[in-house]
Design an enzyme around this catalytic site. Structure first.
Site, PDB file in Angstrom:
ATOM      1  N   ASP A 249       0.797  -0.965  -0.014  1.00 27.47           N
ATOM      2  CA  ASP A 249      -0.048  -0.011   0.191  1.00 27.47           C
ATOM      3  C   ASP A 249       0.809   1.337  -0.214  1.00 27.47           C
ATOM      4  OD1 ASP A 249      -2.472  -1.168  -0.047  1.00 27.47           O
ATOM      5  OD2 ASP A 249      -2.592  -0.766   2.207  1.00 27.47           O
ATOM      6  N   LYS A 271      -3.759   3.238  -3.227  1.00 29.26           N
ATOM      7  CA  LYS A 271      -4.683   4.166  -3.698  1.00 29.26           C
ATOM      8  C   LYS A 271      -4.111   5.579  -3.463  1.00 29.26           C
ATOM      9  CE  LYS A 271      -8.399   0.986  -2.480  1.00 29.26           C
ATOM     10  NZ  LYS A 271      -8.163   0.213  -1.385  1.00 29.26           N
ATOM     11  N   MET A 384      -8.382   8.242   9.541  1.00 28.64           N
ATOM     12  CA  MET A 384      -8.565   9.076   8.400  1.00 28.64           C
ATOM     13  C   MET A 384      -9.620  10.166   8.659  1.00 28.64           C
ATOM     14  SD  MET A 384      -9.399   5.705   5.875  1.00 28.64           S
ATOM     15  CE  MET A 384      -9.969   4.670   7.112  1.00 28.64           C
TER      16      MET A 384
HETATM   17  N1  SAH Z   1      -4.474  -0.615   8.689  1.00 27.44           N
HETATM   18  C1  SAH Z   1      -3.917   0.634   9.243  1.00 27.44           C
HETATM   19  C2  SAH Z   1      -5.000   1.709   8.972  1.00 27.44           C
HETATM   20  C3  SAH Z   1      -5.239   2.035   7.544  1.00 27.44           C
HETATM   21  S1  SAH Z   1      -6.422   3.387   7.206  1.00 27.44           S
HETATM   22  C4  SAH Z   1      -3.854   0.742  10.561  1.00 27.44           C
HETATM   23  O1  SAH Z   1      -3.987  -0.382  11.401  1.00 27.44           O
HETATM   24  O2  SAH Z   1      -2.984   1.552  11.262  1.00 27.44           O
HETATM   25  C5  SAH Z   1      -5.309   4.681   6.939  1.00 27.44           C
HETATM   26  C6  SAH Z   1      -5.335   5.754   8.157  1.00 27.44           C
HETATM   27  O3  SAH Z   1      -4.322   5.133   9.122  1.00 27.44           O
HETATM   28  C7  SAH Z   1      -4.871   6.759   7.812  1.00 27.44           C
HETATM   29  O4  SAH Z   1      -5.496   7.757   7.036  1.00 27.44           O
HETATM   30  C8  SAH Z   1      -4.480   7.307   9.269  1.00 27.44           C
HETATM   31  O5  SAH Z   1      -5.578   7.663   9.887  1.00 27.44           O
HETATM   32  C9  SAH Z   1      -4.070   6.153   9.864  1.00 27.44           C
HETATM   33  N2  SAH Z   1      -2.570   6.006   9.815  1.00 27.44           N
HETATM   34  C10 SAH Z   1      -1.697   5.013   9.252  1.00 27.44           C
HETATM   35  N3  SAH Z   1      -0.240   5.138   9.481  1.00 27.44           N
HETATM   36  C11 SAH Z   1      -0.255   6.310  10.419  1.00 27.44           C
HETATM   37  C12 SAH Z   1       0.730   6.871  10.877  1.00 27.44           C
HETATM   38  N4  SAH Z   1       2.130   6.558  10.688  1.00 27.44           N
HETATM   39  N5  SAH Z   1       0.581   8.083  11.871  1.00 27.44           N
HETATM   40  C13 SAH Z   1      -0.838   8.408  11.991  1.00 27.44           C
HETATM   41  N6  SAH Z   1      -1.769   7.845  11.521  1.00 27.44           N
HETATM   42  C14 SAH Z   1      -1.664   6.864  10.635  1.00 27.44           C
END
Ligand code: SAH
Length: 465
Positions: A249, A271, A384
């Site tokens: 991703d 995406k 998000m």
């Molecule tokens: N599967 C992922 C979430 C994916 S959805 C998990 O468990 O974390 C994508 C969202 O995850 C982003 O829009 C943000 O809200 C969050 N996210 C992912 N990486 C991040 C990071 N390093 N710092 C803060 N938010 C993060």
């Protein structure tokens, strides 16, 4: 690299050790692992060395140490226990032309002995060029745990059967054979039962010429963690190293991809915001197709594959195609973000409910009810959430909660670009913009009581970390 690792053939080679005490004995023990012809130059010998002389395993020389006496020995160890004498002997040994190792004097060494994980004939050598011997030992310990004690016997067995396999099988079949031997259940069986049953099984396969098809490995949905390369699990790393192809991703850190095999195919199926090049159906289809081709597939997702990652849809697609699927959990962004600010997702007595929610739902599903989740003792982590901040603020306003809510926003948690903002609900939208908090970010919403609110949120502030 100032030093280069290399395996030297030692059989019958002359190795000289200068010294007869503890240091010399240590080097001798090391060389005894090999088939070298060991000569020890010393006026007197440690009892252990003497017994090796008595059994004829090593030779004791009492003649004067001169360059002529050492000439022709490709490797000379110097370890008399006296640094001054060692330095003088280093000059003599260098004169004789071989590679010299002086105990505890790295500056005087042409050759450094590595930390060794010994599963003869499988040998792992670890070196740090003298910078961090403790680290070398830690790595050694980890490898010792990883490699079965009988692994060397199994490699030796394979070595004995190589010619037989070469006579009977075509090159492609041979590759399949050894892959089957070392990948499959045979390795575990060897660890349990030793050579005999495993040798029989391998010989049978060579005789019949049919290598059992390896059971297709399940597609692994692996959580890469929130960013920092060392926040992926060990199981995740293992799956990455086994993978032939990795679909990853946008938010997966490039450092995590580096952990995969160099020859593994890496396919970006992210995406990009506002771009629909990779709709979910297409992602499902390419994963299924790769697994059906017999490739070992890893689907690598940021954070945890079970949290806002559409993992369930991919798992369903795999099941529908009668393919196995394994979920390898990861550190979800909320955990990464809380840890990054020294916070805790739950705190006894203060927050006993943790809500993971999103700013964006599937089309047609409306928005989550953030306000209902926000009780006096809950901690609401909004994924998000940056784009949804105005909507969230509007809900808070309608519920008359704007002044009761505390917000902590963490963007790019556990990465170099990490930003942290603390503010109240009323300022949330403007402060997010002012602080430059952009996706990916987690918004933590909570409703501390009045006293705590005073303590915790004196004024909006951006915390540089
Ligand atoms: N599967 C992922 C979430 C994916 S959805 C998990 O468990 O974390 C994508 C969202 O995850 C982003 O829009 C943000 O809200 C969050 N996210 C992912 N990486 C991040 C990071 N390093 N710092 C803060 N938010 C993060």
């Amino acid at each position: 690299m100032k030093t280069f690792p290399m395996f030297l053939t030692m059989t019958g080679r002359r190795v000289v050790i200068l010294g007869g005490g503890e240091q010399a004995t240590q080097k001798c023990r090391l060389m005894l692992k090999t088939e070298a012809a060991i000569e020890v130059f010393a006026p007197a010998l440690d009892v252990e060395l003497q017994s090796l002389v008595d059994t004829g395993r090593i030779t004791h020389r009492m003649d004067r140490i001169t360059a002529d006496a050492l000439r022709g020995a490709p490797l000379v160890f110097v370890g008399t226990g006296c640094p001054g004498i060692d330095a003088a002997l280093h000059a003599v040994a260098t004169d004789a032309g071989g590679l010299v190792n002086v105990v505890d004097q790295p500056d005087l060494c042409d050759a450094i002995t590595p930390a060794i994980v010994d599963r003869d004939p499988v040998v792992v050598a670890i070196g740090t060029e003298g910078t961090a011997p403790v680290l070398a030992r830690q790595i050694k310990t980890a490898l010792e745990r990883m490699l079965d004690p009988r692994l060397g016997d199994m490699a030796a067995l394979a070595g004995r059967l190589r010619d037989f396999a070469a006579q009977r099988l075509a090159p492609r079949q041979r590759r399949d054979l050894w892959r089957w031997v070392f990948n499959g259940p045979l390795r575990a069986r060897h660890a349990r039962e030793g050579d005999a049953p495993v040798a029989r099984a391998i010989k049978d396969v060579i005789r019949t010429g049919t290598v059992p098809a390896a059971a297709p490995s399940p597609v692994a949905l692996v959580g890469a963690g929130p960013g920092a390369t060392d926040l992926i699990t060990m199981r995740g790393v293992q799956r990455l190293q086994e993978a032939d192809i990795i679909f990853y991703d946008r938010l997966v850190d490039p450092g995590v991809l580096e952990l995969a095999r160099r020859d593994a195919e890496r396919v970006f199926v992210g995406k990009e915001p506002g771009c629909h090049a990779w709709p979910q159906d297409k992602i499902n289809a390419v994963i299924v197709a790769a697994a059906k081709r017999g490739q070992r597939v890893v689907r690598l997702k940021c954070g945890d594959p079970g949290v806002f990652a559409r993992g369930a849809e991919e798992a369903d697609a795999l099941r529908a195609a009668e393919l196995e699927c394994e979920v390898v959990p990861g550190v979800t962004a909320a955990s990464g973000a809380a840890a990054a600010v020294g916070g805790f997702l739950t705190e006894r007595g203060k927050s006993d409910t943790l809500v993971l929610t999103t700013g964006r739902c599937a089309d047609g599903n409306g928005t989550p009810d953030w306000v209902t989740h926000l009780t006096q003792r809950s901690n609401v982590a909004v994924y998000m959430g940056v784009a949804a901040a105005p909507k969230i603020a509007e809900c808070l306003r309608r519920a008359n909660l704007l002044d009761q809510v505390q917000v902590t926003a963490v963007s790019n948690a556990q990465r170099a670009e990490q930003k942290v903002l603390h503010c109240g609900g009323r300022d949330m939208v403007s402060e997010l913009t002012r602080a430059g908090i952009e996706s990916p970010a987690i918004l933590f919403l909570s409703r501390p009581d009045a006293v705590e609110r005073e303590l915790r949120i004196p004024a909006p502030r951006l915390v540089a970390v």
